[in-house]
Design a protein around this motif. Sequence first.
Motif: not given
Length: 211
Positions: A158-162
């Motif tokens: 999620i951190g990478i995508l955001s």
Amino acid sequence: GKPAFSLTALLSWFTIRGNFDPARRVPAALPPSTTIHETKGTFMKQKKLLVIDGNSIMNRAFYGIRTLTNSQGVNTNALYGFLTTLHRHLKEEEECRIAAAFDLKAPTYRHEMFKDYKAGRKPMPEELREQFPIIKQMLDALGVVRIEREGLEADDIIGILSRECSDDGEKCVIITGDRDAFQLTDENVTVKLATTKQGGTQDEIYTPAEI
């Protein structure tokens, strides 16, 4: 894009009538080397990404909703909570891409850095564990991009995508029950914190202004 058929019908098909195969192999959503920005088809036609913290929402639903079972005796309360949460956000968010991130059982880089990482955490109840393969089947059937990677937790994905969305000037909405996600908010990234009260789910919306 949005699923082409009714979540209510799918929920009935899988969990009320019991017409699913628990032994069905659940395919990986994307090859290991693929990133979100390499995904083809309608997924890339929209500028906003709705990303769901799969483990967090399943856990919150399991512990927040009374025990439910289908005709085969399979527990379905986490499935019900997850799908109602997804359904609500599909109605609230217009024209968005959808992805769901999940943990894998394999160790992550955190375990390599700290051997006792999560050593004291209680194991997942079997009543919840048995619902994960089913929700993944449901998401695959709905055409929701499902992302899980060895060595990473859902939080990392999620951190990478955001960050990718924000760097590209695109909007990202994170659906989670984990307040740690607040650190990801910026002018492009919003967190919708899922809460469960009296068997129902609702959201608290967080941007940098609210934090």
